[in-house]
Every structure is written in structure tokens, then in C-alpha cells.
Design a protein around this motif. Structure first.
Motif, short mmCIF file in Angstrom:
data_model
loop_
_atom_site.label_atom_id
_atom_site.label_comp_id
_atom_site.label_asym_id
_atom_site.label_seq_id
_atom_site.Cartn_x
_atom_site.Cartn_y
_atom_site.Cartn_z
N UNK A 79 -16.23 7.98 -18.66
CA UNK A 79 -15.16 7.52 -17.78
C UNK A 79 -15.80 6.77 -16.60
N UNK A 80 -15.65 5.47 -16.61
CA UNK A 80 -16.27 4.60 -15.61
C UNK A 80 -15.25 4.26 -14.52
N UNK A 81 -15.66 4.40 -13.26
CA UNK A 81 -14.78 4.11 -12.13
C UNK A 81 -15.34 2.94 -11.32
N UNK A 82 -14.84 1.74 -11.53
CA UNK A 82 -15.35 0.59 -10.79
C UNK A 82 -14.99 0.67 -9.32
N UNK A 83 -15.83 0.04 -8.49
CA UNK A 83 -15.58 0.06 -7.05
C UNK A 83 -14.36 -0.76 -6.68
N UNK A 84 -14.06 -1.78 -7.48
CA UNK A 84 -12.97 -2.69 -7.09
C UNK A 84 -12.41 -3.42 -8.30
N UNK A 85 -11.32 -4.14 -8.07
CA UNK A 85 -10.63 -4.89 -9.12
C UNK A 85 -10.44 -6.33 -8.62
N UNK A 86 -10.69 -7.28 -9.50
CA UNK A 86 -10.52 -8.71 -9.18
C UNK A 86 -9.45 -9.29 -10.08
N UNK A 87 -8.55 -10.07 -9.50
CA UNK A 87 -7.47 -10.69 -10.28
C UNK A 87 -7.34 -12.17 -9.95
N UNK A 88 -6.88 -12.94 -10.93
CA UNK A 88 -6.38 -14.28 -10.65
C UNK A 88 -4.86 -14.23 -10.78
N UNK A 89 -4.20 -15.30 -10.34
CA UNK A 89 -2.74 -15.18 -10.21
C UNK A 89 -2.00 -15.13 -11.53
N UNK A 90 -2.48 -15.79 -12.58
CA UNK A 90 -1.77 -15.73 -13.86
C UNK A 90 -1.68 -14.29 -14.34
N UNK A 91 -2.79 -13.56 -14.27
CA UNK A 91 -2.78 -12.17 -14.70
C UNK A 91 -2.37 -11.23 -13.58
N UNK A 92 -2.55 -11.66 -12.34
CA UNK A 92 -2.22 -10.81 -11.21
C UNK A 92 -0.73 -10.65 -10.99
N UNK A 93 0.03 -11.74 -11.21
CA UNK A 93 1.48 -11.66 -11.00
C UNK A 93 2.13 -10.62 -11.92
N UNK A 94 1.88 -10.67 -13.24
CA UNK A 94 2.50 -9.62 -14.08
C UNK A 94 2.01 -8.22 -13.75
N UNK A 95 0.76 -8.09 -13.29
CA UNK A 95 0.28 -6.77 -12.87
C UNK A 95 1.07 -6.28 -11.66
N UNK A 96 1.30 -7.17 -10.71
CA UNK A 96 2.07 -6.81 -9.53
C UNK A 96 3.54 -6.54 -9.89
N UNK A 97 4.06 -7.31 -10.85
CA UNK A 97 5.42 -7.05 -11.35
C UNK A 97 5.51 -5.63 -11.91
N UNK A 98 4.50 -5.24 -12.68
CA UNK A 98 4.50 -3.88 -13.24
C UNK A 98 4.42 -2.83 -12.15
N UNK A 99 3.57 -3.07 -11.14
CA UNK A 99 3.47 -2.11 -10.04
C UNK A 99 4.79 -1.98 -9.30
N UNK A 100 5.47 -3.12 -9.10
CA UNK A 100 6.77 -3.10 -8.44
C UNK A 100 7.78 -2.32 -9.27
N UNK A 101 7.74 -2.53 -10.60
CA UNK A 101 8.65 -1.79 -11.49
C UNK A 101 8.31 -0.31 -11.52
N UNK A 102 7.03 0.03 -11.40
CA UNK A 102 6.64 1.44 -11.34
C UNK A 102 7.16 2.09 -10.06
N UNK A 103 7.15 1.33 -8.96
CA UNK A 103 7.72 1.87 -7.71
C UNK A 103 9.21 2.19 -7.91
N UNK A 104 9.91 1.30 -8.61
CA UNK A 104 11.33 1.56 -8.89
C UNK A 104 11.49 2.82 -9.74
#
Length: 884
Positions: A79-104
Motif C-alpha cells: 500500500x503506497x501513499x504518495x505525498x501529493x497528487x498532480x492533475x491537468x484540467x481534462x482529468x481534473x474536472x471530472x475528478x472534482x465533479x466526482x468529489x462534488x457529487x460525493x459531498x452531495x
């Protein structure tokens, strides 16, 4: 299992600051000699030492890495735990959409919506949305930026909301650079620090990213690789990345690069060697005295191409060259001292005197590298420069009329097969490298002075990976020469390499279509899969920036550029050798790059321009979804959250599509332009969007309605259910109608018919695209049966609840004589599903005969099995957070 822990925390004083680190030397007293352990695995070992908890990280995990030296491979899951996460906007937007939906989803249970917050540092760089609409003039950059912001206002406003709503989430605004180059030049620390109680911990900088070229940062000695957006979301939310301890292939470099060769030639040579070797799912670690002669930028260029040679990463250890680059790029004095002190204390400093245990070893003498390009369809297909003409002519020979010529309106030219219509200096691979960028500028200068110019049918563009590139080209006095050849700045971001090449000029586009011409693009990128660069361009070549300029001068790829004239100059024919800059001339210009350029450009990197600052920002903790939005929509993945997930036999499934080898995520995932006649285009028009305002699939990745319609819709995808056809079409059974894959999937859903996909080798190679898996699930596909899978896509399928199954016993579609017309059953699939389990598949032919065969379940780890049983990785994470 043993619950023993190893206490190896050790002080490290650097300047006036005392740090603590988890010492591998101290750990060796308990684990045994670690001196032959590859340095990339030492980073993994430190990660496990720091996260020992007796549950997710146990003593036996640590021992497995120590014991790796003897067997040089392991079946251990860690089980590897990276220090950080890097995103670009094409992949970052749907990730943020999912996080927003998880908040709901959390809010609906009555819990606090702010349970959903990144626990790791997250940086999102907006770099994938600029398109080359305007080019070859001084207003191109400003015009393209204005168009980008106008097209993407909804997405960018959503990202600004995310920056406000979530903790540990930073956004680098558009017009700054490509995420991998920004990471290399600014974000990466090499040695990461964290305040923990009264201590300041120091440990290796590690990351995962939502772009497969995250691997570029390994050139700086930072271990990182690409994962799917859904895996990255889980990592953001505190979940470890589950992985098998990899094999590590050592790649020994010796000697010096010869005169006239570039880093691009080297990287395409390395890519071809490693792809031929077979390194999928493995680490590649570079070593040898040749590293002493390999600049950091060249290392980053090689590391960038790890996805193209198939490895998880291509790792370069920290050494003097790393320190020189940190100084050049303007890192703080304390940080630079810390990196050197920590790397040496931790045994992470390159030491060619210490032999390391590798699973296998390749060797390359840098002196043997020759000028090459890769294409016309795959990045691993290296072709020597003198052979480009013959390779292209073979491609052209497959055309209906190989000698066809079409007059171009407004030009004294007849466009023909092999003509070059796009020449683009673009992408993270090469624009991070001053030597090849200076070489391009010097070649442009020499061409102008020789009286040459770019052919008028070539669309030229310059899209650097950071603003620093502009600074050093200006300082070297080379910008004006590039501009005289039409290589004006068009934007700072990923353009042609991801299909954001913009439209061809009308007259050129018309001639290409009229003659059904096999025309070409030459780009300094890393991807050239079919249909990716431009839908009208069939021959796509990866080349160094100076070769991009040279081919633009020639105007065709049907030329032996090493022996034939590029054109008539002021004093007669001009050849490539006449204008190619010397290594000494290039080095003289590279020496002008200094740390002040980096410090100036990154001084205020998160602020953005006036376009960005004027975007409206919603301050609420949960997102205010707009039903009329065609960019951002509430995804359906959590609609059934809380209901039990049943793993049960698949009965009477139909084949949605039958594919051959090397189906990439570029074929599966929606990318590039949206055609008005495509299901996604029809949907947008139904929403009142005009075709000229479609933007790209990538820009609409936050809207599942667009993305599921574009899944398997690539114009070059070949579904063997319809031999001879191209594009996202299939046969619907039992009607036997030819329809779009989307329409067939919707019909099957109405008929309650489960679906499978059949495929050959290397299914899912290409970028780490979450939508290749998300779209597959939304179309109703329950399982994919293939000969082999690419690492990221296989994992993403599991993460979306789609079962990856692999043919066994050297069987495949041909051996089993499957046509795709069969009904398929998986009778022994059930709640007792196990990692790597063998399952029986029954294929019932139209005549009623049954063909049974075995497949292996490619759920590879226990963690993946947990995800699958929850219906997906995000559902699992949500369950765990609510339990806490």
C-alpha cells in the motif's frame, strides 16, 4: 502475520534546521543488507517504513522489499501513499465533479459534507484546453487565450469553486504551462517536508498524477506515475495506492551523444528498445556512467515517455545534475541543501560504484544514437531519418489513388499524399528541454539566412510548456526567426499532441477531403495514435523541434530529408546539413538560461490573468448544479449508493464490440473534436449548442451525457463486428442493424441485456483516461475479455465495477473461433470471487452449439476486490469515510 514494527527515525541537521527521517540504514539492522536494492524500491521502502501501522503496512511488507534483492521480483501487494497528487484540467474536472457529487451523497446521509476533502496536497494545472484556432501571426496567443476562456467559462468557474471549497487543493490558472513542466520547474521538491508534532519530517517527494506523463518528474529523482482519475481521487481522500511490488529493469547508459543528435532521438531509441523488451507494469531505473553526460532536461524527456515504452516509470536517481537543475530553476538554497543531504544520508544518491540487483538489464551506448522519428501511427515505431520517405510511401500505397493531386484554392499548389499540413512544436516531452528548443530556433535562423521559408500549406504553431521557454528564446534572439517561419506563440499548454490542433485552413481541409488524401503532421509530442492529432491527418510523426521546423520547410514527409533539398534558397538548393546547428552552437545558447527566468515566471503562479480573476465564484460547501449546463453535470455514479452490490453470474450477454490488438484509451475515451453527426454532437445540438461552439470532448469531461456518447466513438476505431468499417459503429443483435455503439448500448439497456467487449493484446494502452473506464460502465458493459491489458486501464475498469478478464492457454478470439454473434454466460461468477480466479465462459453460437473456455479474473489485489465488491473505488472510499 507479524505485527512487529521497526523504529528507525533519525535526526538530520541541515543548516540551522534539524529534521527527522526514516533511515534505511537503521532499518537494515532489522531487515538485512539493503545495499543492492534499486533506488526506486528504496523510495517505496521508506514510504512503508513511515506508514507502519500493523494493518495496511506490516513488517512482512517491509521484509518483502528487503528480500526482493534475492529473487529480483515479488508477488507481494503493498500500500503506497504518495505525498501529493498532480492533475491537468481534462482529468481534473471530472475528478472534482466526482468529489462534488460525493459531498452531495454524504450530505444526504446527514453527515458533514466536508468529510470529503483532499487529505494529500493536490495541484491542478489548467493546460489541456487551449486550441490552435489562430496561428502564424502575432495576435495568435491573445486570441487563443480569449477563445479558451470564453469556451470554458463554466469549467473554469467550477474549478475556482473547487479551489475555494476544498482544502489542500490549488489551481494553476490557464496560460501558465503544461502540468508536467510546471511540476518539474516549480512544484516538485525532491525532498518533501511535513510538520508532525514537534518534528519536521523529511522524506522523498512522491506523487501520482491523472496524466500518464506524470512520469516526467522521475527525471528529477521524484518517484511518480500516472493513475486513472478515479484512483487519484481515492489517493486524495487518504486511500493508499494498492500495487504489486514491481520488477525493476536496469537501463545502463554509457558514452556520449554524437554530434547532430538530439534528446528526442535518444528518447525514441529508448522507447523502441524498452517496448521491444516488454516492461509493462515494471519500473525502469537508469544507471551507468553515461548519466554523467546526460542533462536533467534530457532525463526528463526520457522519463516523460515511460507510458510509450510501457513502464510504470523511468527513474533517474538524484545526483549532481539534479542539484544543478534545482539551482537553475530557482529553488531555495535551504531546499537544495536539504535535497543533497537527505539523498546522501538515505542512500538515494546515485553511486555507480555500488552494483544494484535488477530484474533484468539493458544497455545503450549513447554514441550509437542516430537521428530518428516515430510513426506514422505509434510512438514506439522508431524509423531512421533516411527511411521516413519509404515508410510514408508504403502508407500512401494503400490509398485508393496514390498519385491523386488536388488544387488548393488560393495557392499555386496541388495538395497530394504525403504533404505536410501540420508542423507543431508542442507538448511536455520536448518543450521542457532547452537544448532542442534552442536547436529549433537556431535552425530557423539558419533557414531564414539561407533564404528558405515554410511552405504555405503547412499549419505552424509553437506551444511551449512554460513561459520560461519564451524568456530564453527571447534572450537568445531566436524568437523572431521562428516567427518569420510562422512558429508564433499560440498558447502555453498541451495543444496538437492531444488533438487540440484546431481546424485546418478551409482550402486545405477541402482539398484533403476531396482527394481523400493521406496527409501528414510532424510534431514534437509523445502521442501519434490514429485519429488523435487531427481527424483529417492520417500520417503523424513524432520528431525533435528542429526537425519539425525542417519538415515545415520541405512541406512534405515524402522526402528523404537527409539527402534531398529542403527547397530553393537565395543561392540555390538548401539541404538539412547546411542549416543544422552544431552541438557547440546549441550549448552556447542553452548557457543563457538562468534561475532569474524561473523565479520571475513562478513568482505569482496561482493568481492568473484578468480573464481568470473575473470568473464568478460560488462560496458554498456543496456545488450548485445547473441543469442547463452542457459542461458540468451531476454524475450518476452514486445514485444507488447504500444499496447492496451483487456479484452474480452474467447471463445471455451480448458483444457490444469486438476489437483487435492495441486498442488504446485514445480509441475508447472521447477525445478531440466532436462531429455534429456523432451521438455527442446530436445531443449538444438538442441542447441548443451550435457546432461551432461544441469545443472538444476533453473540455466537456464534466458532463457524462457527452462522454458516454463519445465512448468507443473514435473515427479510426475498427469494430470487427462490422469488418471494413471505421468509427463508433456496431451491430445490434438480434436485429442485425448497423447503429452507433451508443445507440446499441441504449437499446440493450432497455432490453436488460448485459454487455461484454472482446479484444486482443494491449487493450487500453495510451493515456490514463478515467473516462475510458467510466464510459464503458455507463454503456452497460459488465466485462472486457482481452488477451492482455495496459496497467492503468485494467485498474480503472475494476475501479468502475467493470470486470477485466484475460484469455488463458494462448487462446484468443481467433483460436476460439468467436465471431461476436454469440450469447455469453459467466456461470461461476459470484460473491465468492477471488483475486486472479479462473472463471468459465460459455459462448453460445447462433446454431446453439456451446464453446466453453477459461479466463483469468484480472482483479489483481485484495484492495481491488474490495473496490469491486462495493461497486467501484469511489463507493468504497465513501463507505469507509462514513464508517469513520
Amino acid at each position: 502475520m507479524s505485527q512487529r514494527t521497526i523504529d528507525c527515525a533519525t535526526p538530520l541537521k541541515v543548516g540551522d534546521t534539524t529534521y527527522r527521517y526514516y533511515s534505511l540504514d537503521a532499518a537494515a539492522k532489522a531487515l538485512g543488507d539493503l545495499s543492492q536494492l534499486p533506488l526506486s524500491l528504496r523510495v517505496l521502502l521508506e514510504n512503508l517504513l513511515r506508514h507502519q501501522d500493523g494493518v495496511s503496512v506490516q513488517y512482512d511488507d517491509l521484509k518483502a522489499i528487503a528480500d526482493w534483492q534475492e529473487l529480483r521480483r515479488s508477488s507481494r501487494e503493498i500500500q503506497f501513499r504518495p505525498a501529493r497528487v498532480l492533475m491537468q484540467d481534462f482529468t481534473g474536472v471530472p475528478a472534482l465533479v466526482d468529489l462534488a457529487a460525493m459531498r452531495d451523497a454524504v450530505a444526504k446521509t446527514g453527515a458533514d459534507a466536508e468529510l470529503i476533502n483532499p487529505l494529500s496536497a493536490v495541484d491542478l494545472v489548467i493546460d489541456h484546453s487551449v486550441m490552435v484556432d489562430r496561428f502564424a501571426n502575432s495576435a495568435a496567443f491573445g486570441d487563443n487565450v480569449a477563445l479558451e476562456v470564453e469556451r470554458n467559462k463554466e469549467r473554469y468557474a467550477f474549478l475556482r469553486w473547487g479551489q475555494k471549497a476544498f482544502q489542500n487543493f490549488r489551481v494553476v490558472p490557464p496560460g501558465t504551462g503544461i502540468c508536467h513542466q510546471v511540476n518539474l520547474e516549480y512544484l516538485a521538491k525532491v525532498a518533501w517536508t511535513e510538520e508532525k508534532g514537534d518534528d519536521t519530517l523529511v522524506y522523498p517527494d512522491t506523487l501520482v498524477g491523472t496524466d500518464s506523463h506524470t512520469t516526467m518528474i522521475n527525471g528529477l529523482g521524484v518517484l511518480g506515475w500516472g493513475v486513472g482519475g478515479i484512483e487519484a481521487e481515492a489517493a486524495m481522500l487518504g486511500q493508499p495506492v494498492s500495487m504489486l511490488l514491481p520488477e525493476v529493469v536496469g537501463f545502463k547508459l554509457v558514452g556520449h551523444m554524437p554530434e547532430g543528435c538530439t534528446a528526442t532521438d535518444l528518447v525514441l531509441t529508448v522507447t523502441q528498445m524498452l517496448r521491444a523488451k516488454g516492461v509493462v507494469g515494471k519500473f525502469v531505473e537508469f544507471f551507468g556512467e553515461g548519466l554523467a553526460h546526460l542533462p536533467l532536461a534530457d532525463r526528463a524527456t526520457i522519463a516523460n515517455m515511460s507510458p510509450e515504452f510501457g513502464a510504470t516509470c523511468g527513474f533517474f536517481p538524484v545526483d549532481e545534475e539534479t542539484i544543478k537543475y534545482l539551482e537553475l530553476s530557482g529553488r531555495s538554497e535551504q531546499q537544495i541543501k536539504l535535497v543533497e543531504a537527505y539523498a546522501k544520508a538515505q542512500g538515494l544518491w546515485r553511486d555507480d560504484e555500488q552494483p544494484l540487483a535488477f530484474s533484468d538489464v539493458l544497455e545503450l551506448d549513447l554514441a550509437t544514437v542516430k537521428p530518428v522519428m516515430a510513426g506514422p501511427k505509434r510512438p514506439q515505431d522508431k524509423v531512421a531519418l533516411p527511411d521516413i520517405k519509404a515508410t510514408m510511401e508504403l502508407e500512401i500505397s494503400q490509398a485508393i489513388d496514390p498519385s491523386r493531386k488536388v488544387p488548393v484554392e488560393g495557392m499555386k499548389h496541388q495538395l497530394t499524399h504525403g504533404d505536410l499540413v501540420i508542423a507543431a512544436i508542442t507538448s511536455c516531452t520536448n518543450t521542457s528541454n532547452p537544448s532542442v528548443m534552442m536547436a529549433a530556433g537556431l535552425l530557423a535562423k539558419n533557414a531564414i539566412e539561407a533564404g528558405l521559408n515554410v511552405k504555405p500549406w503547412v499549419k505552424t504553431s509553437l506551444a511551449p510548456g512554460s513561459k520560461v521557454v519564451t524568456d530564453y528564446l527571447d534572450k537568445a534572439g531566436l524568437t523572431s526567426y521562428l516567427e518569420q517561419l510562422g512558429f508564433h506563440l499560440v498558447g502555453y499548454g498541451c495543444t496538437t499532441c492531444i488533438g487540440n490542433s484546431g481546424p485546418l485552413p478551409d482550402a486545405i481541409a477541402k482539398a484533403v477531403d476531396e482527394g481523400d488524401l493521406t496527409v501528414s503532421a510532424v510534431l514534437s509530442g509523445n502521442r501519434n495514435f490514429e485519429g488523435r492529432i487531427h481527424p483529417q491527418v492520417k500520417g503523424n510523426w513524432l520528431a525533435s523541434p528542429p526537425l519539425v521546423v525542417a519538415y515545415a520547410l520541405a512541406g512534405t514527409t515524402s522526402i528523404d530529408i537527409t539527402s534531398e533539398s529542403l527547397g530553393e534558397g537565395s543561392e540555390g538548393p538548401v539541404y538539412l546539413k547546411d542549416i543544422w546547428p552544431s552541438n557547440a552552437a546549441i550549448a552556447e545558447q542553452v548557457a543563457k538560461v538562468d534561475h532569474a527566468m524561473f523565479r520571475k515566471q513562478y513568482a505569482d503562479v496561482f493568481s492568473g490573468d484578468e480573464h481568470w480573476q473575473k470568473l464568478p465564484v460560488n462560496e458554498s460547501r456543496t456545488y450548485d448544479w445547473q441543469k442547463e449546463s452542457t459542461y458540468i453535470q451531476h454524475p450518476p455514479f452514486f445514485e444507488a449508493f447504500g444499496e447492496p452490490v451483487l456479484i452474480e453470474p452474467i447471463k445471455d450477454a451480448r458483444v457490444l464490440a469486438l476489437f483487435g490488438d492495441s486498442i488504446t484509451t485514445d480509441h475508447i475515451s472521447p477525445a478531440g473534436a466532436i462531429k455534429p453527426s456523432a451521438p455527442a454532437g446530436e445531443y449538444l445540438q438538442q441542447q441548443g449548442i451550435k457546432p461551432e461552439d461544441f469545443n472538444s470532448y476533453g473540455s466537456r469531461r464534466g458532463n457524462h451525457q457527452v462522454m458516454m456518447r463519445g465512448t468507443f466513438a473514435n473515427i479510426r476505431i475498427r469494430n470487427q463486428l462490422l469488418p471494413g468499417s471505421e468509427g463508433g459503429v456496431t451491430r445490434h443483435f438480434p436485429s442485425d442493424e448497423k447503429v452507433s455503439i451508443y445507440e446499441a448500448a441504449m437499446r440493450y439497456q432497455q432490453e436488460n441485456t448485459p454487455l461484454i467487449v472482446l479484444a486482443g493484446k494491449e487493450y487500453g494502452t495510451g493515456s490514463s483516461r478515467d473516462w475510458a473506464a467510466k464510459g464503458t460502465r455507463l454503456l452497460g458493459v459488465k466485462a472486457v475479455i482481452a488477451e492482455s491489458f495496459e496497467r492503468i486501464h485494467r485498474s480503472n475498469l475494476v475501479g468502475m465495477g467493470v470486470l477485466p478478464l484475460q484469455f488463458t492457454h494462448h487462446e484468443n478470439v481467433e483460436v476460439l473461433q468467436l465471431t461476436g454473434e454469440e450469447h455469453f454466460n459467466l456461470p461461476d461468477l459470484g460473491a465468492d470471487l477471488k483475486v486472479g480466479q479462473s472463471l468459465t465462459v460459455e459462448a453460445i453460437r447462433p446454431d446453439g452449439k456451446v464453446k466453453s473456455f477459461q479466463v483469468q479474473c484480472r482483479i489483481d489485489t485484495e484492495n481491488e476486490l474490495h473496490y469491486f465488491r462495493s461497486g467501484g473505488i469511489l463507493q468504497y472510499v465513501l463507505e469507509q469515510l462514513l464508517k469513520q
